[in-house]
Design a protein around this motif. Structure first.
Motif, PDB file in Angstrom:
ATOM      1  N   ASN A 179      12.665  35.459  73.999  1.00 48.36           N
ATOM      2  CA  ASN A 179      13.740  35.372  73.324  1.00 48.36           C
ATOM      3  C   ASN A 179      13.406  36.508  72.168  1.00 48.36           C
ATOM      4  OD1 ASN A 179      16.166  34.284  71.975  1.00 48.36           O
ATOM      5  ND2 ASN A 179      14.917  33.193  70.608  1.00 48.36           N
ATOM      6  N   THR A 228      16.436  38.993  64.940  1.00 47.91           N
ATOM      7  CA  THR A 228      16.704  39.999  64.221  1.00 47.91           C
ATOM      8  C   THR A 228      15.834  39.644  62.823  1.00 47.91           C
ATOM      9  OG1 THR A 228      18.748  40.355  65.060  1.00 47.91           O
ATOM     10  CG2 THR A 228      18.235  41.420  62.697  1.00 47.91           C
ATOM     11  N   TRP A 282      12.752  40.562  56.799  1.00 43.39           N
ATOM     12  CA  TRP A 282      11.942  40.092  55.654  1.00 43.39           C
ATOM     13  C   TRP A 282      10.298  40.117  56.315  1.00 43.39           C
ATOM     14  CZ3 TRP A 282      13.876  35.316  52.487  1.00 43.39           C
ATOM     15  CH2 TRP A 282      14.983  35.814  51.679  1.00 43.39           C
ATOM     16  N   VAL A 318       8.587  36.641  57.180  1.00 45.82           N
ATOM     17  CA  VAL A 318       9.298  35.200  57.171  1.00 45.82           C
ATOM     18  C   VAL A 318      10.241  34.998  58.269  1.00 45.82           C
ATOM     19  CG1 VAL A 318      10.826  33.914  55.643  1.00 45.82           C
ATOM     20  CG2 VAL A 318       9.185  35.434  54.544  1.00 45.82           C
ATOM     21  N   SER A 362      12.421  31.684  59.490  1.00 46.34           N
ATOM     22  CA  SER A 362      12.919  30.571  59.324  1.00 46.34           C
ATOM     23  C   SER A 362      12.749  29.220  60.333  1.00 46.34           C
ATOM     24  CB  SER A 362      14.361  30.598  58.857  1.00 46.34           C
ATOM     25  OG  SER A 362      15.026  29.180  58.913  1.00 46.34           O
ATOM     26  N   ASP A 385      15.448  29.086  62.950  1.00 45.53           N
ATOM     27  CA  ASP A 385      15.211  29.746  64.018  1.00 45.53           C
ATOM     28  C   ASP A 385      14.548  29.267  65.140  1.00 45.53           C
ATOM     29  OD1 ASP A 385      16.518  31.813  62.475  1.00 45.53           O
ATOM     30  OD2 ASP A 385      14.774  32.802  61.680  1.00 45.53           O
ATOM     31  N   TYR A 386      15.053  29.452  66.393  1.00 47.97           N
ATOM     32  CA  TYR A 386      14.365  28.832  67.564  1.00 47.97           C
ATOM     33  C   TYR A 386      13.395  29.838  67.828  1.00 47.97           C
ATOM     34  CZ  TYR A 386      14.480  27.652  72.723  1.00 47.97           C
ATOM     35  OH  TYR A 386      14.123  27.265  73.951  1.00 47.97           O
ATOM     36  N   SER A 387      13.084  30.692  67.328  1.00 46.26           N
ATOM     37  CA  SER A 387      11.882  31.759  67.314  1.00 46.26           C
ATOM     38  C   SER A 387      10.645  31.067  66.814  1.00 46.26           C
ATOM     39  CB  SER A 387      12.100  33.238  66.841  1.00 46.26           C
ATOM     40  OG  SER A 387      13.248  33.912  67.464  1.00 46.26           O
ATOM     41  N   CYS A 443      23.185  34.873  66.635  1.00 43.30           N
ATOM     42  CA  CYS A 443      23.137  33.611  67.739  1.00 43.30           C
ATOM     43  C   CYS A 443      21.714  33.280  67.859  1.00 43.30           C
ATOM     44  CB  CYS A 443      24.151  34.374  68.990  1.00 43.30           C
ATOM     45  SG  CYS A 443      23.012  35.599  69.735  1.00 43.30           S
ATOM     46  N   SER A 444      21.716  32.212  68.881  1.00 42.96           N
ATOM     47  CA  SER A 444      20.456  31.603  68.919  1.00 42.96           C
ATOM     48  C   SER A 444      19.889  31.383  70.216  1.00 42.96           C
ATOM     49  CB  SER A 444      20.260  30.044  68.122  1.00 42.96           C
ATOM     50  OG  SER A 444      19.065  29.575  68.518  1.00 42.96           O
ATOM     51  N   GLY A 445      18.708  31.826  70.587  1.00 39.52           N
ATOM     52  CA  GLY A 445      18.072  31.622  71.732  1.00 39.52           C
ATOM     53  C   GLY A 445      18.007  30.255  72.443  1.00 39.52           C
TER      54      GLY A 445
HETATM   55  C1  LIG Z   1      20.121  41.691  59.599  1.00 38.56           C
HETATM   56  C2  LIG Z   1      19.540  40.298  59.763  1.00 38.56           C
HETATM   57  C3  LIG Z   1      18.372  40.199  59.180  1.00 38.56           C
HETATM   58  C4  LIG Z   1      17.557  39.170  59.385  1.00 38.56           C
HETATM   59  N1  LIG Z   1      16.464  38.750  58.895  1.00 38.56           N
HETATM   60  C5  LIG Z   1      15.827  37.337  59.188  1.00 38.56           C
HETATM   61  C6  LIG Z   1      14.493  37.441  58.662  1.00 38.56           C
HETATM   62  O1  LIG Z   1      13.997  38.066  58.148  1.00 38.56           O
HETATM   63  N2  LIG Z   1      13.902  36.075  58.838  1.00 38.56           N
HETATM   64  C7  LIG Z   1      14.615  35.198  59.480  1.00 38.56           C
HETATM   65  O2  LIG Z   1      13.864  33.931  59.708  1.00 38.56           O
HETATM   66  N3  LIG Z   1      15.788  35.346  59.980  1.00 38.56           N
HETATM   67  C8  LIG Z   1      16.376  36.515  59.645  1.00 38.56           C
HETATM   68  N4  LIG Z   1      17.650  36.687  60.282  1.00 38.56           N
HETATM   69  C9  LIG Z   1      18.274  35.601  61.018  1.00 38.56           C
HETATM   70  C10 LIG Z   1      17.970  35.289  62.317  1.00 38.56           C
HETATM   71  O3  LIG Z   1      17.912  36.606  63.196  1.00 38.56           O
HETATM   72  C11 LIG Z   1      19.157  34.542  63.220  1.00 38.56           C
HETATM   73  O4  LIG Z   1      18.901  33.055  62.376  1.00 38.56           O
HETATM   74  C12 LIG Z   1      18.727  34.394  64.558  1.00 38.56           C
HETATM   75  O5  LIG Z   1      19.876  33.574  65.088  1.00 38.56           O
HETATM   76  C13 LIG Z   1      17.457  33.509  64.896  1.00 38.56           C
HETATM   77  O6  LIG Z   1      17.512  33.656  66.417  1.00 38.56           O
HETATM   78  P1  LIG Z   1      16.715  32.302  67.221  1.00 38.56           P
HETATM   79  O7  LIG Z   1      17.322  31.032  66.938  1.00 38.56           O
HETATM   80  O8  LIG Z   1      17.188  32.777  68.704  1.00 38.56           O
HETATM   81  O9  LIG Z   1      15.246  32.506  66.803  1.00 38.56           O
HETATM   82  C14 LIG Z   1      18.404  38.021  60.266  1.00 38.56           C
HETATM   83  C15 LIG Z   1      19.524  38.175  60.720  1.00 38.56           C
HETATM   84  C16 LIG Z   1      20.300  39.516  60.243  1.00 38.56           C
HETATM   85  C17 LIG Z   1      21.661  39.583  60.929  1.00 38.56           C
END
Ligand SMILES: Cc1cc2nc3c(=O)[nH]c(=O)nc-3n(C[C@H](O)[C@H](O)[C@H](O)COP(=O)(O)O)c2cc1C
Length: 200
Positions: A54, A57, A60, A74, A76, A79-81, A110-112
């Protein structure tokens, strides 16, 4: 917006006190502070769990040590990640250039959980040497990382990563990274210039 010569300031107790400021200053909502300080560059973070890769983006993140390179970031819990990173303790930080800007934003929106992002966004996974998470061929640099400190994960979702191996694409000369200013506003790196400095 405050038009008078007063503004509110947080005291140590969390309460606000009033003080005089010049007329040219106005209150900046605290929710907008990150737009000034968000470090960037915007990167992609890959993980792999149970044979499934997966990518998300991330902007932080910050350097914590020169060598071995330590990076705090950081991720969150939303996030799936997050779960993959916490369970496997491995990831790759892939550094994209401005040519991938649209994909970077779409990947972060979008999410994985329900999207196979490597396929959907036409990214090419490459095997890494030290971790199961893949490198991304389209990125000009890739950093294989291991989580070395999780102490602040439960409080701040903050992982400290050690870069175990770093790759860069010699064909990419002077790639321009992108930086996020919030709500879909980005800047690309500008001109490079040199000044005398004691800092390495
Ligand atoms: C420009 C940009 C910066 C981002 N920076 C972060 C970050 O630093 N930390 C974080 O948890 N999510 C960040 N996100 C949000 C995650 O990329 C986003 O929630 C993503 O859908 C998570 O994917 P996943 O569910 O497949 O893990 C950022 C999104 C964008 C568009």
């Amino acid at each position: 917006m405050q038009t008078s010569s007063t503004a509110r300031r947080s005291g140590t107790s969390g309460a606000c006190v009033t003080r005089k400021v010049g007329l040219t200053m106005k209150n900046l909502p605290l929710a907008k502070v990150y737009q000034l300080l968000e470090p960037g560059p915007v990167v992609l973070l890959t993980t792999a769990r149970n044979g499934r890769a997966n990518v998300m983006t991330m902007s932080w993140h910050m350097m914590v040590e020169f060598e071995p390179p330590l990076v705090a970031c950081v991720v969150s819990t939303a996030d799936y990640s997050f779960a993959a990173l916490r369970a496997t303790k491995e990831c790759v930080i892939a550094v994209p250039a401005v040519d991938l800007a649209q994909k970077i934003v779409s990947i972060g929106n979008c999410s994985g959980r329900n999207v196979a992002k490597f396929e959907k966004f036409g990214l090419t996974p490459l095997p890494a040497d030290c971790v199961k998470a893949p490198l991304i061929a389209e990125c000009f640099a890739n950093l294989e990382c291991r989580v070395v400190n999780s102490r602040l994960v439960s409080k701040y979702n903050l992982f400290v990563l050690e870069v175990l191996k770093a790759w860069s694409d010699p064909r990419r000369r002077n790639p321009k990274t992108i930086h996020h200013h919030g709500y879909g506003k980005f800047v690309a790196d500008g001109d490079t210039f040199r000044l005398k400095s004691r800092m390495r």
